[in-house]
Design a protein around this motif. Structure first.
Motif, PDB file in Angstrom:
ATOM      1  N   GLU A 283      -1.284   3.697  -0.956  1.00 19.93           N
ATOM      2  CA  GLU A 283      -0.539   4.421  -0.343  1.00 19.93           C
ATOM      3  C   GLU A 283       0.654   4.008  -0.776  1.00 19.93           C
ATOM      4  O   GLU A 283       2.243   4.648  -0.585  1.00 19.93           O
ATOM      5  CB  GLU A 283      -0.463   4.515   1.315  1.00 19.93           C
ATOM      6  N   GLN A 284       0.487   2.484  -1.485  1.00 20.26           N
ATOM      7  CA  GLN A 284       1.788   1.835  -1.285  1.00 20.26           C
ATOM      8  C   GLN A 284       1.708   1.947  -2.909  1.00 20.26           C
ATOM      9  O   GLN A 284       3.252   2.454  -3.033  1.00 20.26           O
ATOM     10  CB  GLN A 284       0.955   0.087  -1.619  1.00 20.26           C
ATOM     11  N   TRP A 285       1.358   2.614  -3.527  1.00 17.73           N
ATOM     12  CA  TRP A 285       1.734   3.041  -5.117  1.00 17.73           C
ATOM     13  C   TRP A 285       2.439   4.262  -4.610  1.00 17.73           C
ATOM     14  O   TRP A 285       3.932   4.573  -5.364  1.00 17.73           O
ATOM     15  CB  TRP A 285       0.226   3.804  -5.755  1.00 17.73           C
ATOM     16  N   ALA A 286       2.204   5.344  -3.293  1.00 15.28           N
ATOM     17  CA  ALA A 286       3.280   6.537  -3.370  1.00 15.28           C
ATOM     18  C   ALA A 286       4.825   6.085  -2.900  1.00 15.28           C
ATOM     19  O   ALA A 286       5.816   6.558  -3.572  1.00 15.28           O
ATOM     20  CB  ALA A 286       2.306   7.450  -2.506  1.00 15.28           C
ATOM     21  N   LYS A 287       4.562   4.987  -2.163  1.00 13.60           N
ATOM     22  CA  LYS A 287       5.955   4.759  -1.605  1.00 13.60           C
ATOM     23  C   LYS A 287       6.258   3.533  -2.554  1.00 13.60           C
ATOM     24  O   LYS A 287       7.860   4.272  -2.503  1.00 13.60           O
ATOM     25  CB  LYS A 287       5.679   3.394  -0.658  1.00 13.60           C
ATOM     26  N   TYR A 288       6.118   3.178  -3.183  1.00 14.62           N
ATOM     27  CA  TYR A 288       7.054   1.792  -4.095  1.00 14.62           C
ATOM     28  C   TYR A 288       6.732   2.291  -5.444  1.00 14.62           C
ATOM     29  O   TYR A 288       7.633   2.291  -6.752  1.00 14.62           O
ATOM     30  CB  TYR A 288       5.484   0.674  -4.388  1.00 14.62           C
ATOM     31  N   GLY A 289       5.764   3.975  -6.061  1.00 17.28           N
ATOM     32  CA  GLY A 289       5.967   3.968  -7.653  1.00 17.28           C
ATOM     33  C   GLY A 289       5.333   3.236  -8.177  1.00 17.28           C
ATOM     34  O   GLY A 289       4.394   2.273  -8.251  1.00 17.28           O
ATOM     35  N   LEU A 290       6.143   3.379  -9.684  1.00 13.49           N
ATOM     36  CA  LEU A 290       6.073   3.057 -10.593  1.00 13.49           C
ATOM     37  C   LEU A 290       6.062   1.056 -11.014  1.00 13.49           C
ATOM     38  O   LEU A 290       5.153   0.967 -11.881  1.00 13.49           O
ATOM     39  CB  LEU A 290       6.085   3.546 -12.234  1.00 13.49           C
ATOM     40  N   VAL A 291       6.850   1.036  -9.585  1.00 16.05           N
ATOM     41  CA  VAL A 291       7.041  -0.347  -9.274  1.00 16.05           C
ATOM     42  C   VAL A 291       6.295  -1.586  -8.409  1.00 16.05           C
ATOM     43  O   VAL A 291       5.983  -2.853  -8.756  1.00 16.05           O
ATOM     44  CB  VAL A 291       8.504  -0.658  -9.239  1.00 16.05           C
TER      45      VAL A 291
END
Length: 118
Positions: A82-90
């Protein structure tokens, strides 16, 4: 197991950045001939086997691990997805900066994911 486009999209949680990371993680997992399965309960693609990452790391919507994991650990890793989805590649950069200032159990991303589970 063959991963369907729908499962890949669900694992990426609808985020373009997470979808890119998920695709790269799946390519890596295939290179080391991981066993890849979709866990519907957590919406994670779980890649296990030789060449894994010991206890594991989540990249996009893929949990890369050296061995199978408990339901609690998968719940923890699902929050990281979910954190990857929220912040993307950063997200990896944000995680690293957080880890430098607040390592281990003080890292807010780990706290959010549930220290007890992870």
């Amino acid at each position: 197991m063959t991963i369907s486009p729908e499962e890949r999209q669900q694992a990426a949680r609808g985020s373009i950045g997470s979808l890119v990371a998920t695709s790269l993680a799946l390519a890596w997992a295939r290179l080391w001939r991981a066993e890849i399965r979709y866990d519907a309960g957590t919406r994670l693609l779980v890649a296990t086997g030789r060449g894994g990452f010991g206890r594991g790391v989540t990249v996009g919507g893929v949990f890369l691990a050296g061995r199978s994991s408990s339901p609690a650990l998968l719940r923890h890793q699902a929050v990281h997805a979910e954190q990857w989805a929220k912040y993307g590649l950063v997200f990896p950069l944000r995680y690293l900066l957080e880890e430098l200032g607040r390592p281990g159990r003080m890292n807010r991303f780990e706290i959010e994911a549930g220290l007890k589970d992870g």
